[in-house]
Design an enzyme around this catalytic site. Structure first.
Site, PDB file in Angstrom:
ATOM      1  N   LYS A  22       0.783  -4.267 -13.012  1.00  0.00           N
ATOM      2  CA  LYS A  22       0.612  -2.931 -12.402  1.00  0.00           C
ATOM      3  C   LYS A  22       1.937  -2.172 -12.393  1.00  0.00           C
ATOM      4  CE  LYS A  22       0.617  -2.557  -7.691  1.00  0.00           C
ATOM      5  NZ  LYS A  22       1.590  -1.607  -7.144  1.00  0.00           N
ATOM      6  N   ASN A  23       2.983  -2.853 -11.922  1.00  0.00           N
ATOM      7  CA  ASN A  23       4.229  -2.123 -11.710  1.00  0.00           C
ATOM      8  C   ASN A  23       5.016  -1.875 -12.995  1.00  0.00           C
ATOM      9  OD1 ASN A  23       3.535  -1.864  -9.079  1.00  0.00           O
ATOM     10  ND2 ASN A  23       4.860  -3.512  -8.329  1.00  0.00           N
ATOM     11  N   ARG A  93       1.748   5.207  -5.087  1.00  0.00           N
ATOM     12  CA  ARG A  93       3.205   5.292  -5.098  1.00  0.00           C
ATOM     13  C   ARG A  93       3.707   5.691  -6.491  1.00  0.00           C
ATOM     14  NH1 ARG A  93       6.124   6.044  -1.192  1.00  0.00           N
ATOM     15  NH2 ARG A  93       8.319   5.948  -1.666  1.00  0.00           N
ATOM     16  N   CYS A 117       1.452   1.796  -0.305  1.00  0.00           N
ATOM     17  CA  CYS A 117       1.282   0.954   0.880  1.00  0.00           C
ATOM     18  C   CYS A 117       2.190   1.432   2.007  1.00  0.00           C
ATOM     19  CB  CYS A 117       1.614  -0.496   0.534  1.00  0.00           C
ATOM     20  SG  CYS A 117       0.451  -1.207  -0.633  1.00  0.00           S
ATOM     21  N   ARG A 122       9.500   5.033   3.554  1.00  0.00           N
ATOM     22  CA  ARG A 122       9.830   4.679   2.157  1.00  0.00           C
ATOM     23  C   ARG A 122      10.476   5.901   1.523  1.00  0.00           C
ATOM     24  NH1 ARG A 122       4.847   1.603  -0.737  1.00  0.00           N
ATOM     25  NH2 ARG A 122       6.457   1.050  -2.250  1.00  0.00           N
ATOM     26  N   PRO A 123      11.770   6.119   1.814  1.00  0.00           N
ATOM     27  CA  PRO A 123      12.423   7.335   1.329  1.00  0.00           C
ATOM     28  C   PRO A 123      12.537   7.366  -0.196  1.00  0.00           C
ATOM     29  CG  PRO A 123      13.979   5.948   2.573  1.00  0.00           C
ATOM     30  CD  PRO A 123      12.696   5.195   2.477  1.00  0.00           C
ATOM     31  N   ILE A 124      12.717   8.570  -0.746  1.00  0.00           N
ATOM     32  CA  ILE A 124      12.975   8.672  -2.194  1.00  0.00           C
ATOM     33  C   ILE A 124      14.323   9.379  -2.438  1.00  0.00           C
ATOM     34  CG2 ILE A 124      10.556   8.522  -2.941  1.00  0.00           C
ATOM     35  CD1 ILE A 124      10.708  11.620  -3.381  1.00  0.00           C
ATOM     36  N   ASP A 125      15.234   9.208  -1.469  1.00  0.00           N
ATOM     37  CA  ASP A 125      16.538   9.870  -1.579  1.00  0.00           C
ATOM     38  C   ASP A 125      17.309   9.450  -2.827  1.00  0.00           C
ATOM     39  OD1 ASP A 125      16.535   7.408   0.081  1.00  0.00           O
ATOM     40  OD2 ASP A 125      18.702   7.651  -0.030  1.00  0.00           O
ATOM     41  N   GLN A 126      17.151   8.202  -3.273  1.00  0.00           N
ATOM     42  CA  GLN A 126      17.895   7.757  -4.457  1.00  0.00           C
ATOM     43  C   GLN A 126      17.340   8.397  -5.738  1.00  0.00           C
ATOM     44  OE1 GLN A 126      20.808   5.754  -4.083  1.00  0.00           O
ATOM     45  NE2 GLN A 126      20.238   6.454  -2.034  1.00  0.00           N
ATOM     46  N   ASP A 305       6.818  -8.586  -2.839  1.00  0.00           N
ATOM     47  CA  ASP A 305       5.373  -8.464  -3.087  1.00  0.00           C
ATOM     48  C   ASP A 305       4.646  -9.816  -3.001  1.00  0.00           C
ATOM     49  OD1 ASP A 305       5.755  -5.791  -3.404  1.00  0.00           O
ATOM     50  OD2 ASP A 305       5.741  -5.827  -5.598  1.00  0.00           O
ATOM     51  N   ILE A 327      13.554  -6.387   2.127  1.00  0.00           N
ATOM     52  CA  ILE A 327      13.387  -5.162   1.323  1.00  0.00           C
ATOM     53  C   ILE A 327      12.758  -4.029   2.137  1.00  0.00           C
ATOM     54  CG2 ILE A 327      12.423  -4.172  -0.806  1.00  0.00           C
ATOM     55  CD1 ILE A 327      14.396  -6.452  -1.380  1.00  0.00           C
ATOM     56  N   ARG A 397      -6.643  -1.880  -5.586  1.00  0.00           N
ATOM     57  CA  ARG A 397      -5.575  -1.027  -6.120  1.00  0.00           C
ATOM     58  C   ARG A 397      -4.721  -1.821  -7.109  1.00  0.00           C
ATOM     59  NH1 ARG A 397      -1.465   0.928  -2.252  1.00  0.00           N
ATOM     60  NH2 ARG A 397      -0.602   1.178  -4.311  1.00  0.00           N
TER      61      ARG A 397
HETATM   62  N1  EPU Z   1      14.668   2.945  -0.939  1.00  0.00           N
HETATM   63  C1  EPU Z   1      15.388   3.959  -0.332  1.00  0.00           C
HETATM   64  N2  EPU Z   1      15.533   5.121  -1.028  1.00  0.00           N
HETATM   65  C2  EPU Z   1      14.995   5.323  -2.247  1.00  0.00           C
HETATM   66  C3  EPU Z   1      14.252   4.296  -2.853  1.00  0.00           C
HETATM   67  C4  EPU Z   1      14.114   3.104  -2.159  1.00  0.00           C
HETATM   68  O1  EPU Z   1      15.882   3.809   0.793  1.00  0.00           O
HETATM   69  O2  EPU Z   1      15.175   6.416  -2.811  1.00  0.00           O
HETATM   70  C5  EPU Z   1      14.533   1.669  -0.224  1.00  0.00           C
HETATM   71  C6  EPU Z   1      13.075   1.349   0.126  1.00  0.00           C
HETATM   72  O3  EPU Z   1      12.665   1.964   1.337  1.00  0.00           O
HETATM   73  C7  EPU Z   1      13.083  -0.147   0.185  1.00  0.00           C
HETATM   74  C8  EPU Z   1      14.098  -0.528  -0.914  1.00  0.00           C
HETATM   75  O4  EPU Z   1      14.901   0.624  -1.116  1.00  0.00           O
HETATM   76  O5  EPU Z   1      13.596  -0.551   1.421  1.00  0.00           O
HETATM   77  C9  EPU Z   1      13.473  -0.942  -2.251  1.00  0.00           C
HETATM   78  O6  EPU Z   1      12.517   0.029  -2.655  1.00  0.00           O
HETATM   79  P1  EPU Z   1      12.112   0.253  -4.174  1.00  0.00           P
HETATM   80  O7  EPU Z   1      12.484   1.622  -4.552  1.00  0.00           O
HETATM   81  O8  EPU Z   1      12.645  -0.875  -4.985  1.00  0.00           O
HETATM   82  O9  EPU Z   1      10.531   0.132  -4.091  1.00  0.00           O
HETATM   83  P2  EPU Z   1       9.432   1.116  -4.660  1.00  0.00           P
HETATM   84  O10 EPU Z   1       9.853   1.693  -5.960  1.00  0.00           O
HETATM   85  O11 EPU Z   1       8.979   2.027  -3.574  1.00  0.00           O
HETATM   86  C10 EPU Z   1       8.277  -0.761  -6.060  1.00  0.00           C
HETATM   87  C11 EPU Z   1       6.899  -1.312  -6.191  1.00  0.00           C
HETATM   88  C12 EPU Z   1       6.531  -2.081  -4.932  1.00  0.00           C
HETATM   89  C13 EPU Z   1       7.548  -3.186  -4.716  1.00  0.00           C
HETATM   90  C14 EPU Z   1       8.972  -2.627  -4.691  1.00  0.00           C
HETATM   91  C15 EPU Z   1      10.046  -3.686  -4.618  1.00  0.00           C
HETATM   92  C16 EPU Z   1       5.779   0.236  -7.636  1.00  0.00           C
HETATM   93  C17 EPU Z   1       4.796   1.329  -7.806  1.00  0.00           C
HETATM   94  N3  EPU Z   1       5.971  -0.216  -6.404  1.00  0.00           N
HETATM   95  O12 EPU Z   1       8.259   0.095  -4.917  1.00  0.00           O
HETATM   96  O13 EPU Z   1       5.253  -2.654  -5.203  1.00  0.00           O
HETATM   97  O14 EPU Z   1       7.300  -3.810  -3.483  1.00  0.00           O
HETATM   98  O15 EPU Z   1       9.202  -1.844  -5.880  1.00  0.00           O
HETATM   99  O16 EPU Z   1       9.943  -4.589  -5.660  1.00  0.00           O
HETATM  100  O17 EPU Z   1       6.354  -0.253  -8.597  1.00  0.00           O
HETATM  101  C18 EPU Z   1       3.250  -3.705  -4.614  1.00  0.00           C
HETATM  102  O18 EPU Z   1       3.026  -3.825  -5.834  1.00  0.00           O
HETATM  103  O19 EPU Z   1       2.554  -4.283  -3.736  1.00  0.00           O
HETATM  104  C19 EPU Z   1       4.372  -2.881  -4.186  1.00  0.00           C
HETATM  105  C20 EPU Z   1       4.507  -2.469  -2.936  1.00  0.00           C
END
Ligand code: EPU
Length: 428
Positions: A22-23, A93, A117, A122-126, A305, A327, A397
């Site tokens: 999926k990811n 997501r 989820c 779950r910020p997207i600041d990065q 995960d 995480i 999902r």
């Molecule tokens: N984070 C920030 N700012 C950002 C981005 C991330 O603070 O701009 C923080 C997050 O809040 C978290 C950490 O950094 O604490 C890691 O987040 P990451 O960005 O790696 O996660 P994601 O991209 O939101 C993806 C997967 C998740 C998986 C995580 C970690 C997808 C669509 N989602 O999420 O998958 O848990 O990476 O490996 O690829 C799942 O499949 O069940 C799932 C939740």
């Protein structure tokens, strides 16, 4: 409303084939927006996050053809940077990859904030920091993120933390940017390597994916290709854990054993027997399953995960174990559901303590999220008697054909449709 009903207490035996990741599939599907031409994507999992993503792409003008159950032709030659259906985008997501893809192709994007989820904030600041480094001006208003620019320009970006989503989004945006981009402190998950391999097959020049420094030399255009998505390491891990939790023996095929090493190592530490083949692992519970402690970490560490599934397994191991979630700040909603099944489990800060060894008992439970949902399924498989699981859309999902796959391993599991609960106010 649909539910999954499990009559547990039967060990899983047999062989199961794992679907595409999926990811990995999600970023690759959105990365097709960069491509003027047809991409044939193989090993696509049949899950709702993917069908929503295809709907989103169709909404911006992509032509999507299903060639067979797991193969799709995606043609984004004529996509337009129009605003996607807000409700659709917020269902998942992975829709945030549309930002990077449209920014890369058109120099601008306006996309609703993503869903996914609920693990707390779950910020997207990065992601935003990366888009701005590539020359985008960004605003977040009214539930939308908007990027405007004269076109993405290569840059050096150092992420504050290892982020799967931000690494992929910037890699996608930079693939057709003007100049060279270097991402430092990049995430190293196998799905990042897979997306880089896909983009390179389309003519991109990306090196270093899988390490913490990724270099992207922007190219003018990408061309179509045929590409097979890697197997889903989390689906595979979930079956590995289910095999051990039920004290069964399961051969799990269509996997890359290297991606499963942190999971295999933990299960071996607990006393399970793991036999590795080129593209399969055979997991047998063996004798006594011992307690252990787990800390979730970015790849190659133990994946977040797999945290809820591991907690369900640890309920069956003698002694007190813990899972330290490093995480996500709040990935614990499943804990209340396991408690309903008699689990001696509690959360303290970011650590889940599990006192194992008392058999779980059936109860009506819900899937709180995707991995929380599979964790209660695993718990139910170990509990003698009938467990009903609601909110199963959350499981669907990310798990392709989960009921049929469990049935093939001998589980007494089925999906039922029940009338939706009557609105109490209406009834009164
Ligand atoms: N984070 C920030 N700012 C950002 C981005 C991330 O603070 O701009 C923080 C997050 O809040 C978290 C950490 O950094 O604490 C890691 O987040 P990451 O960005 O790696 O996660 P994601 O991209 O939101 C993806 C997967 C998740 C998986 C995580 C970690 C997808 C669509 N989602 O999420 O998958 O848990 O990476 O490996 O690829 C799942 O499949 O069940 C799932 C939740």
């Amino acid at each position: 409303m649909e539910k999954i009903v499990i009559n547990g207490g039967t060990p899983l035996f047999g062989q199961v084939e794992i679907s595409g990741s999926k990811n990995a599939a999600l970023p690759i599907i959105y990365a097709c927006v960069l491509v003027k031409g047809k991409c044939i994507l193989e090993n696509i999992p049949a899950i709702s996050d993917i069908s929503f993503s295809f709907e989103i792409l169709k909404g911006i003008g992509a032509k999507i053809k299903m060639l067979d159950r797991t193969t799709y032709e995606v043609d984004c030659t004529n996509v337009e940077p129009c605003i996607s259906d807000y409700d659709l985008v917020r269902k998942i997501r992975g829709s945030y990859y549309l930002l990077g893809a449209e920014f890369g192709r058109f120099g601008k994007a306006k996309v609703g904030l993503p869903g996914g989820c609920n693990f707390g904030v779950r910020p997207i600041d990065q992601h935003i920091k990366g888009f701005e480094a590539l020359g985008g001006k960004t605003t977040t208003e009214g539930g939308y993120v908007e990027i405007t620019s004269e076109g993405a320009v290569g840059a050096n970006i150092f992420f504050d933390m290892s982020s799967v989503g931000a690494t992929l989004n910037i890699m996608i945006a930079a693939a057709t940017a003007d100049g060279v981009t270097v991402i430092e402190n990049a995430a190293r998950e196998p799905h990042i390597v897979d997306c880089a391999n896909f983009l390179n097959t389309c003519g991109a020049r990306i090196s270093g994916a899988g390490s913490d420094v990724i270099k992207i030399k922007g190219v003018k255009e990408l061309h179509g290709c045929t590409y097979a998505i890697i197997p889903d390491m989390i689906e595979a891990g979930s079956f590995m854990v289910a095999a051990v939790a039920t004290r069964g023996s399961v051969k799990i095929t269509n996997v890359i054993p290297k991606h499963l090493e942190s999971i295999s190592a933990k299960l071996e530490e607990m006393g399970a027997i793991i036999e590795e083949f080129d593209d399969a692992v055979h997991v047998t519970a063996g004798g006594n399953i011992k307690k252990t402690n787990v800390k979730t970490l970015p790849y190659p560490g133990f994946p977040t995960d797999m945290h809820p599934q591991m907690s369900a397994l640890l309920c069956t191991a003698e002694g007190t174990s813990y899972v330290n979630e490093s995480i996500f700040e709040n990935r614990f909603r499943y804990v209340e559901e396991l408690k309903r099944m008699g689990a001696k489990i509690k959360v303290d800060g970011r650590i889940v303590y599990i006192e194992g060894g008392t058999p779980l008992t059936p109860a009506p439970v819900i899937a709180t999220d995707l991995r929380g949902g599979i964790a209660v399924m695993i718990a139910a498989l170990t509990a003698k008697g009938r467990t009903e699981i609601s909110e199963i859309k959350l499981i669907e999902r990310g798990y392709d054909n989960i009921v049929a796959k469990m049935q093939a391993l001998g589980a007494d599991v089925k999906k039922i449709t029940v009338p939706d609960a009557v609105d109490i106010e209406q009834a009164n």
